[in-house]
Design a protein around this motif. Sequence first.
Motif, PDB file in Angstrom:
ATOM      1  N   PRO A  29      -6.568  -5.788 -24.495  1.00 17.95           N
ATOM      2  CA  PRO A  29      -6.516  -6.414 -25.651  1.00 17.95           C
ATOM      3  C   PRO A  29      -5.166  -6.057 -26.773  1.00 17.95           C
ATOM      4  N   GLY A  30      -4.635  -6.862 -27.528  1.00 13.08           N
ATOM      5  CA  GLY A  30      -3.280  -6.500 -28.083  1.00 13.08           C
ATOM      6  C   GLY A  30      -2.309  -6.220 -27.356  1.00 13.08           C
ATOM      7  N   GLU A  31      -1.367  -5.434 -27.693  1.00 18.71           N
ATOM      8  CA  GLU A  31      -0.029  -5.047 -26.739  1.00 18.71           C
ATOM      9  C   GLU A  31      -0.634  -4.966 -25.273  1.00 18.71           C
ATOM     10  N   LEU A  77       3.728  -2.163 -23.171  1.00 17.77           N
ATOM     11  CA  LEU A  77       3.621  -0.796 -23.632  1.00 17.77           C
ATOM     12  C   LEU A  77       4.626   0.145 -22.751  1.00 17.77           C
ATOM     13  N   CYS A  78       4.374  -0.410 -21.211  1.00 21.47           N
ATOM     14  CA  CYS A  78       5.135   0.494 -20.234  1.00 21.47           C
ATOM     15  C   CYS A  78       6.837   0.321 -20.316  1.00 21.47           C
ATOM     16  N   ARG A  79       7.003  -1.169 -20.927  1.00 18.83           N
ATOM     17  CA  ARG A  79       8.475  -1.315 -20.788  1.00 18.83           C
ATOM     18  C   ARG A  79       8.814  -0.816 -22.301  1.00 18.83           C
ATOM     19  N   ARG A  80       8.360  -0.692 -23.097  1.00 19.98           N
ATOM     20  CA  ARG A  80       8.451   0.043 -24.486  1.00 19.98           C
ATOM     21  C   ARG A  80       8.910   1.434 -24.339  1.00 19.98           C
ATOM     22  N   LEU A  81       7.997   2.164 -23.506  1.00 17.88           N
ATOM     23  CA  LEU A  81       7.748   3.694 -23.288  1.00 17.88           C
ATOM     24  C   LEU A  81       9.010   3.901 -22.381  1.00 17.88           C
ATOM     25  N   SER A  82       9.276   3.266 -21.449  1.00 15.91           N
ATOM     26  CA  SER A  82      10.335   3.539 -20.493  1.00 15.91           C
ATOM     27  C   SER A  82      11.638   3.731 -21.335  1.00 15.91           C
ATOM     28  N   GLU A 138       9.041  -3.087 -12.321  1.00 16.84           N
ATOM     29  CA  GLU A 138      10.254  -3.697 -13.068  1.00 16.84           C
ATOM     30  C   GLU A 138      10.365  -3.315 -14.440  1.00 16.84           C
ATOM     31  N   THR A 139       9.338  -2.899 -15.216  1.00 19.76           N
ATOM     32  CA  THR A 139       9.523  -2.498 -16.407  1.00 19.76           C
ATOM     33  C   THR A 139       9.228  -0.961 -16.773  1.00 19.76           C
ATOM     34  N   GLY A 140       9.393  -0.369 -15.301  1.00 13.22           N
ATOM     35  CA  GLY A 140       9.604   1.059 -15.750  1.00 13.22           C
ATOM     36  C   GLY A 140       8.555   2.060 -15.167  1.00 13.22           C
ATOM     37  N   ALA A 141       7.478   1.306 -14.528  1.00  9.37           N
ATOM     38  CA  ALA A 141       6.487   2.236 -14.114  1.00  9.37           C
ATOM     39  C   ALA A 141       6.814   3.131 -12.665  1.00  9.37           C
ATOM     40  N   ASP A 142       6.170   4.260 -12.470  1.00 13.99           N
ATOM     41  CA  ASP A 142       6.824   5.022 -11.488  1.00 13.99           C
ATOM     42  C   ASP A 142       5.855   4.620 -10.355  1.00 13.99           C
ATOM     43  N   ASP A 143       4.483   4.143 -10.295  1.00 17.21           N
ATOM     44  CA  ASP A 143       3.766   3.737  -9.239  1.00 17.21           C
ATOM     45  C   ASP A 143       2.571   2.803  -9.534  1.00 17.21           C
ATOM     46  N   LEU A 170      18.407   3.564 -18.738  1.00 22.53           N
ATOM     47  CA  LEU A 170      17.592   3.378 -17.741  1.00 22.53           C
ATOM     48  C   LEU A 170      16.314   3.897 -18.042  1.00 22.53           C
ATOM     49  N   THR A 171      15.419   3.329 -17.566  1.00 23.89           N
ATOM     50  CA  THR A 171      14.017   3.851 -17.505  1.00 23.89           C
ATOM     51  C   THR A 171      13.952   5.076 -16.726  1.00 23.89           C
ATOM     52  N   SER A 172      12.543   5.514 -16.758  1.00 23.85           N
ATOM     53  CA  SER A 172      12.364   6.768 -16.049  1.00 23.85           C
ATOM     54  C   SER A 172      12.739   6.672 -14.456  1.00 23.85           C
ATOM     55  N   SER A 173      12.045   5.542 -14.068  1.00 28.47           N
ATOM     56  CA  SER A 173      11.915   5.403 -12.586  1.00 28.47           C
ATOM     57  C   SER A 173      13.434   4.770 -12.035  1.00 28.47           C
ATOM     58  N   ASP A 174      14.215   4.101 -12.948  1.00 29.29           N
ATOM     59  CA  ASP A 174      15.639   4.026 -12.815  1.00 29.29           C
ATOM     60  C   ASP A 174      16.291   5.324 -12.656  1.00 29.29           C
ATOM     61  N   PHE A 175      16.052   6.040 -13.667  1.00 23.71           N
ATOM     62  CA  PHE A 175      16.930   7.267 -13.570  1.00 23.71           C
ATOM     63  C   PHE A 175      16.730   8.162 -12.306  1.00 23.71           C
ATOM     64  N   LYS A 176      15.441   8.162 -11.786  1.00 20.99           N
ATOM     65  CA  LYS A 176      14.999   8.974 -10.741  1.00 20.99           C
ATOM     66  C   LYS A 176      15.611   8.303  -9.566  1.00 20.99           C
ATOM     67  N   LEU A 177      15.639   7.122  -9.218  1.00 20.53           N
ATOM     68  CA  LEU A 177      16.233   6.493  -8.035  1.00 20.53           C
ATOM     69  C   LEU A 177      17.728   6.638  -8.027  1.00 20.53           C
ATOM     70  N   LEU A 178      18.217   6.297  -9.051  1.00 22.97           N
ATOM     71  CA  LEU A 178      20.002   6.515  -9.220  1.00 22.97           C
ATOM     72  C   LEU A 178      20.148   8.084  -8.885  1.00 22.97           C
ATOM     73  N   ILE A 179      19.475   9.052  -9.597  1.00 23.36           N
ATOM     74  CA  ILE A 179      19.821  10.315  -9.048  1.00 23.36           C
ATOM     75  C   ILE A 179      19.695  10.780  -7.587  1.00 23.36           C
ATOM     76  N   ILE A 180      18.725  10.166  -6.994  1.00 25.53           N
ATOM     77  CA  ILE A 180      18.562  10.451  -5.591  1.00 25.53           C
ATOM     78  C   ILE A 180      19.688   9.650  -4.820  1.00 25.53           C
ATOM     79  N   LEU A 181      20.011   8.438  -5.155  1.00 19.98           N
ATOM     80  CA  LEU A 181      21.318   7.827  -4.626  1.00 19.98           C
ATOM     81  C   LEU A 181      22.677   8.635  -4.752  1.00 19.98           C
ATOM     82  N   LEU A 182      22.750   9.048  -6.038  1.00 23.93           N
ATOM     83  CA  LEU A 182      23.922   9.724  -6.263  1.00 23.93           C
ATOM     84  C   LEU A 182      24.037  11.112  -5.642  1.00 23.93           C
ATOM     85  N   LYS A 183      22.860  11.816  -5.372  1.00 22.09           N
ATOM     86  CA  LYS A 183      22.900  13.065  -4.610  1.00 22.09           C
ATOM     87  C   LYS A 183      23.137  12.828  -3.130  1.00 22.09           C
ATOM     88  N   ARG A 184      23.007  11.519  -2.722  1.00 23.11           N
ATOM     89  CA  ARG A 184      23.219  11.291  -1.110  1.00 23.11           C
ATOM     90  C   ARG A 184      24.296  10.178  -1.138  1.00 23.11           C
TER      91      ARG A 184
END
Length: 240
Positions: A59-61, A66-71, A95-100, A161-175
């Motif tokens: 209920p409420g938000e 909340l996930c989108r905002r916190l990300s 899509e809003t930034g959840a890791d799983d 970038l959200t937390s999950s965007d950041f993780k994915l990009l770092i992985i790609l940049l390292k490889r």
Amino acid sequence: MSVVPHILVVDDHKEIRESVKRFLERSGMRATCAKDAREADERLSTGHFDLLVLDVMMPGESGLSLCRRLSVERDLPILMLTALGEETDRITGLETGADDYLAKPFNPRELLARIKAILRRSRQMEKHAGDFAGKRIRFGHLVFDVDKHVLVDEANNEIRLTSSDFKLLIILLKRTRLVLSREQLLEFTAGRSAGPLDRTIDNQISRLRRKIEVDVLRPKIIKTVRNEGYCLAVNIEVLE
């Protein structure tokens, strides 16, 4: 990350959040509960947490809001709880930034395994990101400010970038220039194996492409390699 991981459980069903809290504490973790987004904000403003377990329907938000905002606001891993069969909620959550995500009803042992996997990957990601700490990385038409989790384009526009965007990009940049399968990317980002219909990585790649590609229909930075996976198909330059 805390020596003893501190988990914030946000769910409007008292029985669920209290049972999850008890199970996590029996498993050697600290756990704090909140019944809605407002209460979650209060907990987050006064305490440190290593991971958020967040129900979609509240209920409420909503949990998605909340996930989108916190990300955007903070670097906090998020595990979404979705209703069984609500594939749209799962995709939107990623899509809003959840890791799983984990579908209700769930086995508490599966929840614990997912939490441990995300925390383990977060620790590894801190190490990988540490190799680029204080750096800016140029790739394609973008410059990536690692410490700020921000991309800057040629017009000097900032893209957060959200937390999950950041993780994915770092992985790609390292490889860079290496083809990584969906299974490898899911293992790197979430620490789990992909199911036969698991579209987690495809959804995360699509979201990241919308932020970094000039034309998402004809991507030039993250290429799809048919029947193999994805590849960061540009060179990188680490700037001082």
